[in-house]
Design an enzyme around this catalytic site. Structure first.
Site, short mmCIF file in Angstrom:
data_model
loop_
_atom_site.label_atom_id
_atom_site.label_comp_id
_atom_site.label_asym_id
_atom_site.label_seq_id
_atom_site.Cartn_x
_atom_site.Cartn_y
_atom_site.Cartn_z
N ALA A 1 -10.70 -5.66 14.82
CA ALA A 1 -10.29 -6.90 14.92
C ALA A 1 -8.88 -7.14 14.06
O ALA A 1 -8.01 -7.93 14.77
CB ALA A 1 -11.20 -7.84 14.57
N ALA A 2 -8.84 -6.86 12.76
CA ALA A 2 -7.74 -7.01 12.24
C ALA A 2 -6.50 -6.48 12.60
O ALA A 2 -5.45 -7.02 12.50
CB ALA A 2 -8.30 -6.47 10.73
N LYS A 3 -6.66 -4.96 12.95
CA LYS A 3 -5.36 -4.30 13.53
C LYS A 3 -4.85 -4.92 14.80
O LYS A 3 -3.67 -4.80 15.12
CB LYS A 3 -5.74 -3.06 13.63
CG LYS A 3 -5.97 -2.42 12.41
CD LYS A 3 -4.84 -2.16 11.33
CE LYS A 3 -4.89 -1.34 10.22
NZ LYS A 3 -3.85 -1.41 9.17
N SER B 1 -3.06 0.25 14.37
CA SER B 1 -4.12 1.51 14.38
C SER B 1 -4.28 1.44 15.93
O SER B 1 -4.41 0.48 16.58
CB SER B 1 -5.39 1.32 13.69
OG SER B 1 -6.26 2.47 14.19
N GLY C 1 0.94 -1.02 0.07
CA GLY C 1 0.09 -0.10 -0.04
C GLY C 1 0.82 1.35 -0.10
O GLY C 1 0.61 2.26 0.59
N ASP D 1 -2.13 -8.10 -5.20
CA ASP D 1 -3.04 -8.08 -4.05
C ASP D 1 -2.61 -8.85 -3.00
O ASP D 1 -2.38 -10.02 -3.24
CB ASP D 1 -4.39 -8.73 -4.64
CG ASP D 1 -5.62 -8.66 -3.83
OD1 ASP D 1 -5.27 -8.31 -2.40
OD2 ASP D 1 -6.64 -9.13 -4.10
N ILE E 1 -4.49 10.63 11.69
CA ILE E 1 -3.45 11.22 10.90
C ILE E 1 -3.91 11.99 9.77
O ILE E 1 -5.09 11.79 9.07
CB ILE E 1 -2.82 10.19 10.11
CG1 ILE E 1 -2.07 9.47 11.28
CG2 ILE E 1 -1.34 10.77 9.30
CD1 ILE E 1 -1.15 9.76 12.35
N TYR F 1 -12.52 -3.97 11.13
CA TYR F 1 -11.15 -3.02 11.17
C TYR F 1 -10.22 -3.30 12.42
O TYR F 1 -9.12 -3.54 12.45
CB TYR F 1 -11.33 -1.49 10.81
CG TYR F 1 -9.88 -0.77 10.62
CD1 TYR F 1 -9.24 -0.98 9.18
CD2 TYR F 1 -9.62 0.26 11.71
CE1 TYR F 1 -8.31 -0.16 9.08
CE2 TYR F 1 -8.47 0.90 11.26
CZ TYR F 1 -7.91 0.68 10.16
OH TYR F 1 -6.79 1.47 9.71
N ASN G 1 1.60 -2.18 5.34
CA ASN G 1 0.92 -1.12 5.50
C ASN G 1 -0.45 -1.01 4.91
O ASN G 1 -1.40 -0.36 5.40
CB ASN G 1 1.67 0.33 4.92
CG ASN G 1 0.87 1.41 4.89
OD1 ASN G 1 0.18 2.10 5.69
ND2 ASN G 1 0.42 1.77 3.40
N ARG H 1 0.39 6.03 -1.74
CA ARG H 1 -0.36 7.04 -1.27
C ARG H 1 -0.36 7.32 0.06
O ARG H 1 -0.41 6.16 0.75
CB ARG H 1 -1.71 7.48 -1.85
CG ARG H 1 -2.51 6.40 -1.88
CD ARG H 1 -3.72 6.73 -2.77
NE ARG H 1 -4.57 5.39 -2.59
CZ ARG H 1 -6.00 5.58 -2.01
NH1 ARG H 1 -6.20 6.90 -1.56
NH2 ARG H 1 -6.80 4.74 -2.13
#
Length: 248
Positions: A158-160, A143, A13, A64, A189, A156, A91, A16
């Site tokens: 849970a994944a982080k 995060s 990622g 991917d 951010i 989100y 990232n 950008r």
């Protein structure tokens, strides 16, 4: 001083936002940077141009991270070209926000597949060359919500949170081979997304932050730079919180 000269870094990622800032910083430190993207080739090309305009080196590679076959193929290509991967920054991430009562299973699966499984697949792909070389740096961009939780982001968060547990476990597995694994946990951010928020929304966000301002992508890039440099050699299995004090 190009303290990462001779090192190869892969930033998922990286086209950008936070990923771009990390690519620019690692390239400025002397690393050959592979900029991963999945859907925005024009942004990846822009990042590459920014790096090369500064006199540094970068290569674009699209794949991917949630697809095991694409990950395996991509890292084989990188290893063939560069010899090894010395630094991996996980990232890349997506969001599919919604309250759990109304969240589609597909939204849960998509976020976990990219944000958590993708990090696992990439870390696994670099493990052999790092262990053989007896040197490596892996940084997961997690995060603040992976630590604190956040309504409307159960997938989100849970994944982080999973990225943190994975990093701690990997740190124990890889320590004997001089491979460190750490996390950087950004707070709010300033990115394209937050810049588009209304002034009153931004003011509300800032009110939650003791330092009273949103962070910058360069703040996150600086934290990553520290962890992959010799200054961070004795840190592993750690979470570096970069959030202006909003989570203490």
């Amino acid at each position: 001083m190009k303290i990462l000269a001779g090192k190869t870094a892969v930033v998922t990622g990286g086209s950008r936002g936070i990923g771009r800032a990390i690519c620019l910083r690692l390239a400025a430190m002397g690393a050959m940077v592979y900029i991963n993207y999945v859907s925005r080739p024009e942004a990846a090309k822009e990042t590459k141009k920014m790096i090369e305009d500064a006199g540094d080196s970068a290569t674009i590679i699209g794949f991917d991270i949630a697809d095991a076959g694409q990950v395996e193929s991509a890292f084989k290509q990188i290893t063939a070209e560069a010899g090894s991967v010395d630094i991996l920054v996980n990232n890349a991430g997506i969001t599919r926000d919604g309250l759990i009562a109304r969240m589609k299973e597909s939204d849960w699966d998509a976020v976990l597949a990219t944000n958590l499984k993708g990090a696992f697949l990439c870390a696994k792909a670099v493990s052999k060359t790092m262990m053989k070389k007896r040197w490596g740096r892996i940084v997961n961009i997690t995060s603040v919500v992976g630590i604190s939780g956040n309504a409307g982001q159960v997938n989100y968060a849970a994944a982080k949170a999973g990225m943190v547990g994975m990093a701690k476990s990997m740190a124990r597995e890889y320590a004997s081979r001089n491979i460190t694994v750490n996390c950087v946990a950004p707070g709010y951010i300033m990115t394209e997304m937050t810049a588009a928020l209304a002034d009153d929304v931004q003011a509300k966000l800032k009110a939650e932050i003791p330092l009273g301002t949103l962070g910058t992508v360069e703040d996150i890039a600086g934290a990553v730079a520290y962890l992959v440099s010799d200054d961070g050699r004795y840190l592993t299995g750690q979470v570096l919180h970069v959030n202006g004090g909003m989570y203490m």
